[in-house]
Write a protein that holds these residues in place. Structure first.
Motif, PDB file in Angstrom:
ATOM      1  N   MET A  34       9.508  -4.856 -10.257  1.00 39.35           N
ATOM      2  CA  MET A  34       9.531  -4.973  -8.805  1.00 39.35           C
ATOM      3  C   MET A  34      10.951  -5.256  -8.317  1.00 39.35           C
ATOM      4  SD  MET A  34       7.850  -8.613  -7.687  1.00 39.35           S
ATOM      5  CE  MET A  34       8.500  -9.114  -6.092  1.00 39.35           C
ATOM      6  N   PHE A  91       8.021  -2.500   0.258  1.00 35.60           N
ATOM      7  CA  PHE A  91       6.946  -3.348   0.765  1.00 35.60           C
ATOM      8  C   PHE A  91       6.547  -4.319  -0.344  1.00 35.60           C
ATOM      9  CE2 PHE A  91       2.617  -4.454   1.809  1.00 35.60           C
ATOM     10  CZ  PHE A  91       2.651  -4.591   3.184  1.00 35.60           C
ATOM     11  N   GLN A 131       7.777  -3.460  -3.787  1.00 34.68           N
ATOM     12  CA  GLN A 131       7.507  -2.157  -4.389  1.00 34.68           C
ATOM     13  C   GLN A 131       8.021  -1.060  -3.469  1.00 34.68           C
ATOM     14  OE1 GLN A 131       6.264  -2.013  -7.400  1.00 34.68           O
ATOM     15  NE2 GLN A 131       5.581  -4.124  -7.596  1.00 34.68           N
ATOM     16  N   VAL A 132       8.386   0.048  -4.087  1.00 33.11           N
ATOM     17  CA  VAL A 132       8.885   1.163  -3.293  1.00 33.11           C
ATOM     18  C   VAL A 132       7.725   1.763  -2.510  1.00 33.11           C
ATOM     19  CG1 VAL A 132      10.072   3.360  -3.362  1.00 33.11           C
ATOM     20  CG2 VAL A 132      10.571   1.622  -5.060  1.00 33.11           C
ATOM     21  N   MET A 160      -0.737  -2.119  -1.404  1.00 31.76           N
ATOM     22  CA  MET A 160       0.379  -2.922  -1.896  1.00 31.76           C
ATOM     23  C   MET A 160       0.187  -4.406  -1.616  1.00 31.76           C
ATOM     24  SD  MET A 160       3.557  -0.479  -1.234  1.00 31.76           S
ATOM     25  CE  MET A 160       4.152   0.460  -2.624  1.00 31.76           C
ATOM     26  N   CYS A 185       1.804   1.408  -8.587  1.00 30.74           N
ATOM     27  CA  CYS A 185       2.489   0.114  -8.798  1.00 30.74           C
ATOM     28  C   CYS A 185       1.534  -0.948  -9.347  1.00 30.74           C
ATOM     29  CB  CYS A 185       3.150  -0.365  -7.517  1.00 30.74           C
ATOM     30  SG  CYS A 185       4.314   0.788  -6.826  1.00 30.74           S
TER      31      CYS A 185
END
Lengths: 166, 967
Positions: free
Chosen positions: A1, A124, A127-128, B181, B218
């Motif tokens: 991250m 955000f 994270q991309v 996210m 992610c």
């Protein structure tokens, strides 16, 4: 991250700070100082990567880009790719450039809430989020459009625009 | 970016009209004046003035909202420059409640920058966040998600979680992306609170919008890092997504510099690398798409190289495939040959990964690597050192370590210096071609980075010098020692030496300074005194120095020569006798006492070259029997074990909480806490006036003594009276004063235990505090023991004889007189690193005729003793199968007898301290404890041989080193 986004000028003055892990102001100051010490000691024409485990803890690296009077610095850990981060800086700077037409240090200083909006659209929570500067621009423009429509009062005192309109 | 122009400040202020509309004049003025500030102090003054004025104005009633927005932005700015703006936090929080979007966004921006996720004010925002997450305006929702990401902590996650989960199905893809996210962020904060929602990530992987899919990668990456196996089923999906992305199936908007969605590709490659690692079947599904990528990757753009690099990483991580390896090697060599430093850096990193699979690749790129080493770019250099570190073999260790040391000297970044130093040490320990080289290397490392090296390393070095190097060639050992002494005497001329290195030097000079007869005792003592004068040393170095002097004096006296006290030595001694450190004082007095001894006693106190010898412990304290008898004859109460004393509780009400505590922890050594207010009324008045006040007010030392007496093994008359005092006090309060009123830390237990022998009682009680060296060695133990566990695991099946050897080390620990602390720290804290190195190679296993000199692996003795019970019993049946003969088996048995399984930490230290105090009371006890070198070495060899025979296979972790060390 991604741990932090830092923009500072070549004298070590912070222009934009965004830490994705909370850092108290004193700590921020210290981090800025040590990052600046590392970067200012680096000659031109060397790589854009610095291992930052002495500053930000084990496994962290930073990628920086020196443009005009500013350093753009992204700090991240080993779940990111250095070259990709370098391109993310590129996205960031391109977006600013679209936003301000020939961006310079002062744009960043005076619009740092807008800068934060841009960074928030790209990254955000560490994270991309978005890597297309067009998309970021669209989002930012939409925000400012809505902001204007929701509140039509001009925040710019006449005196200021007059002064800078010369 | 050429577009970023450098513009003079003044000029810009005048010309860039309108570009930064939206801020007030005051803010512009503030920024301007800060920009013009000539010094840091001036800048601070301006900011402080600004903060003062803001503090005043923000508190005014009815500040217009837009004005408030301006204030908040100025506060954010002030805090960015490192000044405290906490008085404005509450106003920022208030602003988040505002209905107008710009104000709300500013409020959210300010609070995310100001507040930590456990700040008290967060609770005031949660309601707003909840409301905003349900808003119709997606920008408000986005702002709330951003804030939630930053401000919501483990406790508050449940408050917003339902809303965030609902947003996963929001019609806007930006919101879905951010919701994914946010959920990821919650997962990072507290995996437990969102664990039931993890399936959502899998679901969102199939989202219609590629952006949302990309966002899910992610959290999935994090999840897979933690638990690879539950996601193996996704390998095919990931591979096919990657394939589609690479074939440009995504909309054009995802292209970046002509690359199709490179960030998604990179994330996917990272995930596949994790999933394919060591899994042939999973890897098979990835091969095709990887070779496609290698073919398609643009190497002209930066991002293309990023993807290419990620491909290499993936190839090096998954199950090897020859074709892909070739492609990866080719790509790597392109990186290395590039002019760009960035690509060289990536190339070096990639090479480091690839040589793990095939070490031969490196040779091809030797020159490129050397170039990088010479490069002015520090980052590249470091990366290259990392690569070198990975490719070190016994054939190239000398070159690499030499390079590293040169670099070590050239840099002044302490963090990195320590890093490099520890790597040098590690490589030298692993691959040292010769002992001479090893010592020289260590000396260099110490000289240039001494204070940054782990003290364990110093102990290793001392140990190595003391033990010699494997072969039973005493001549070579002593030659090495004298060369070490020579080099240290030379190095002492250097102006500034790190304290750790000085300790090593002192120790070696003390132990071997006069051993070869080249230097006179007076010369060495003089040098040692110089050390303490010339270098600013701390107490530890002084302690090492005085002990070294003591050793030399003892050797001289033992050899029948007269010791002349040099004036500088005398003044050093005087200084220490008056030292604040009781440890140093003790050592000084011991030296003075030693000087009065005759040659035989001195030789017994400090046997020559006996630092590695075993010390036998008389754990029954049989030498005290006379003393006990005498005391009893004089009318002292005989000793009663705790259990029996408890049995008397009916009579004398001994079963107070104190006594029970004492039986479980053996001793109290901390002052009782002040009685809690609630318990005071319970104490009967009369007792408060007498003993309780005493209890509260006594200074520490007195308390120590009193307490020691209370639990003395040999209870003296005065002790029983003290007991009576305690007993009285406890009447009626035992229920109220529970355990919490005092706590124990076992590390000090030993030192207090010392006093139980009553010989050196009062001094020891204090002295225990200042025995730095002992504590030093203790502190390292946890670290050592982790490594030890690993070693033990690798030596599975060998635990029996290992522990046995370790047990001997434990005996060894409490060795001599005042050098006790120093030596034991040497012995105890030696790393398994060297002990590994020292284990002889397997071929020697069967070679019983010739004793193989191996040193016992020294690891935390206490730990080992605990584990002794099982191995010992497991070993039992094996004895019968031993063919070498009874004597050896007995030897082994004897060892176990020496250290019964039940010896616990405290009792061992008690025993060792017992010997310690015997030293003090009468030196003639010594022969029993310290053993001469000769026979003992023999013993050790026998033990070792036996141990091997019983089934120990020393798995040499470093076969190379064995070859080097043992020929």
């Amino acid at each position: 991250m991604i741990r932090a986004v830092i923009v500072m000028n070549t004298q070590g003055k912070p222009r934009l700070l965004k830490f994705y892990d909370f850092q108290p102001p004193e700590k921020q100051k210290e981090l800025i100082r040590s990052v600046f010490a590392v970067l200012s000691g680096r000659p031109d024409n060397v790589s854009n990567f610095v291992e930052a485990d002495a500053i930000f803890g084990p496994g962290t690296r930073l990628v920086y880009k020196h443009l005009a009077t500013l350093y753009f610095i992204f700090v991240f850990d080993n779940s990111e790719n250095e070259l990709a981060m370098l391109d993310l800086i590129q996205v960031f700077v391109e977006t600013m450039d679209r936003c301000f037409k020939n961006v310079c240090e002062l744009d960043i200083v005076f619009n740092f809430n807008k800068m934060h909006a841009i960074v928030d659209e790209i990254i955000f929570g560490g994270q991309v989020l978005e890597t297309s500067s067009e998309q970021v621009m669209k989002a930012v423009e939409e925000i400012s459009r809505l902001e204007k429509s929701s509140n039509s009062i001009s925040f710019v005192p006449k005196a200021v625009s007059g002064r800078f309109g010369r | 970016m050429e577009q970023l122009k450098t513009i003079g400040r003044e000029l810009a202020m005048g010309s860039q009209g309108g570009a930064w509309a939206g801020q007030s004049k005051e803010f512009l003025d503030l920024v301007k004046s800060i920009g013009e500030a000539r010094s840091k102090a001036e800048e601070d003054r301006i900011i402080l003035r600004e903060i003062e004025s803001l503090r005043r104005r923000i508190a005014e009633p009815d500040v217009p909202r837009r004005r408030m927005k301006d204030y908040i932005i100025r506060l954010v700015y002030a805090e960015m420059l490192g000044h405290d703006a906490s008085f404005g936090y509450i106003h920022a929080v208030k602003m988040t409640h505002d209905d107008s979007l710009p104000l709300k966004r500013t409020g959210y921006l300010a609070v995310t920058l100001f507040l930590n996720d456990d700040h008290d004010l967060i609770i005031l925002i949660i309601n707003t966040i909840q409301k905003d997450l349900r808003s119709d305006n997606y920008l408000v929702v986005c702002a709330a998600l951003t804030a939630a990401c930053k401000l919501i902590n483990e406790e508050t996650i449940p408050a917003v979680l339902p809303q965030v989960v609902d947003l996963l199905a929001h019609p806007k893809e930006t919101v879905r992306k951010k919701a994914v996210m946010t959920l990821h962020r919650f997962y990072q904060r507290s995996p437990a609170s969102v664990s039931h929602l993890i399936s959502n990530f899998r679901k969102r992987l199939c989202d219609s919008d590629p952006g949302v899919m990309g966002a899910t990668l992610c959290p999935l990456f994090d999840l897979i890092t933690e638990d690879v196996n539950s996601y193996k089923d996704l390998v095919a999906s990931f591979a096919s997504i990657l394939k589609q992305v690479a074939e440009r199936k995504l909309p054009k908007t995802y292209d970046y510099h002509q690359m199709p969605a490179p960030f998604i590709q990179i994330k996917l490659l990272k995930i596949l690398a994790l999933l394919g690692s060591g899994d042939k079947q999973a890897s098979g599904q990835v091969y095709n798409v990887l070779s496609d990528l290698f073919r398609k990757c643009e190497t002209s753009s930066n991002i293309g190289n990023a993807v290419l690099y990620e491909c290499i990483c993936c190839v090096s991580s998954i199950y090897p495939n020859v074709k892909l390896m070739d492609a990866a090697i080719e790509a790597t060599s392109k990186f290395l040959k590039s002019d760009s430093h960035n690509l060289k850096y990536m190339g070096i990193d990639a090479l480091g990964r690839l040589i793990k699979i095939n070490p031969d690749i490196a040779e091809e790129h030797q020159l490129a690597v050397i170039d990088c080493l010479e490069d002015p770019d520090d980052t590249l250099k470091r990366k290259t050192f990392e690569l070198l570190y990975k490719m070190t073999k016994s054939s190239n260790v000398e070159v690499i370590v030499e390079r590293m040391i040169d670099y070590l000297i050239s840099i002044d970044d302490n963090h990195y210096k320590a890093d490099i130093a520890s790597r040098c040490v590690e490589l030298a320990e692993q691959f040292a071609p010769s002992n001479q080289w090893f010592i020289q290397t260590m000396n260099k490392v110490f000289e240039h980075a001494g204070d940054l090296v782990n003290s364990r390393v110093a102990h290793n070095l001392m140990r190595l010098i003391a033990e010699g190097f494997g072969e039973d060639d005493e001549g070579a050992d002593s030659q090495l020692r004298s060369s070490a002494v020579d080099s240290y005497l030379r190095i002492l001329g250097e102006p500034k030496l790190p304290s750790l290195f000085l300790q090593v030097i002192c120790w070696v000079l003390g132990e071997y300074g006069t051993a070869d007869g080249k230097y006179t005792a007076a010369y060495i003592i003089g040098k040692l005194c110089d050390v303490t004068e010339a270098h600013l040393c701390n107490d530890t170095v002084k302690a090492y120095a005085i002990s070294a002097i003591m050793k030399i004096c003892a050797f001289e006296i033992a050899a029948g020569r007269k010791v002349e006290m040099l004036p500088e030595c005398q003044s050093f001694l005087d200084e220490l006798s008056a030292s604040h450190s009781t440890d140093l004082q003790q050592r000084a007095y011991e030296l003075q006492a030693l000087l009065c001894l005759d040659s035989q006693a001195a030789g017994n106190v400090m046997p020559l070259d006996a630092s590695c010898e075993d010390v036998e412990i008389d754990k029954d304290l049989s030498f005290l029997i006379n003393f006990v008898q005498q005391s009893i004859e004089k009318g002292a109460n005989p000793y009663l074990p705790e259990s029996e004393r408890l049995g008397m509780s009916g009579v004398s009400n001994f079963s107070s909480p104190y006594q029970q505590e004492a039986s479980s922890h053996s001793l109290r050594f901390e002052a009782y806490e002040l009685p809690k207010p609630s318990s005071i009324p319970v104490i009967p008045q009369p007792f408060i006036s007498t003993s309780t006040t005493d209890l509260v007010l006594v200074p520490d030392t007195t308390y120590y003594r009193e307490n020691n007496q209370a639990s003395k093994l040999i209870v003296g008359p005065e002790a029983s009276s003290a007991d009576a005092g305690i007993k009285l006090r406890l009447d009626g309060v035992q229920k109220k004063w529970g355990k919490p009123t005092y706590s124990s830390s076992s590390s000090i237990t030993t030192s207090v235990e010392k006093t139980t022998n009553g010989v050196v009682a009062h001094q020891d009680g204090i002295r225990s505090h200042s025995r730095d060296t002992t504590y030093d060695s203790r502190r390292q133990q946890p670290e050592v023991s982790v490594e030890k566990q690993r070693l033990a695991a690798s030596l599975f099946g060998a635990s029996a004889s290992k522990t046995e050897k370790k047990a001997t080390m434990a005996q060894k620990a409490p060795k001599g007189n005042s050098t006790n602390a120093e030596k034991s720290s040497v012995v105890r804290s030696v790393s398994p690193g060297t002990s590994k190195d020292k284990t002889a190679p397997p071929p020697d296993l069967l070679d019983f005729g010739e004793p193989v000199p191996t040193s016992a692996p020294t690891i935390d003795p206490f730990k080992e003793l605990e584990g002794l019970i099982e191995p010992a019993s497991a070993l039992g049946p094996l004895y019968n199968t031993v063919k070498t003969g009874g004597d050896k088996a007995q030897d082994l048995m004897a060892l176990h007898m020496d250290t019964p399984p039940s010896v616990s930490r405290t009792s061992l230290s008690l025993a060792s301290e017992g010997t310690y105090s015997t030293d003090k009371s009468s030196y003639t006890e010594k022969p029993m404890i310290a053993v001469k070198k000769g026979p003992n070495l023999q013993d050790a060899l026998h033990k070792d041989a036996t141990a091997r025979q019983v089934g120990v296979t020393p798995t040499g972790n470093n076969p190379n080193l064995f070859r080097d060390l043992l020929g």
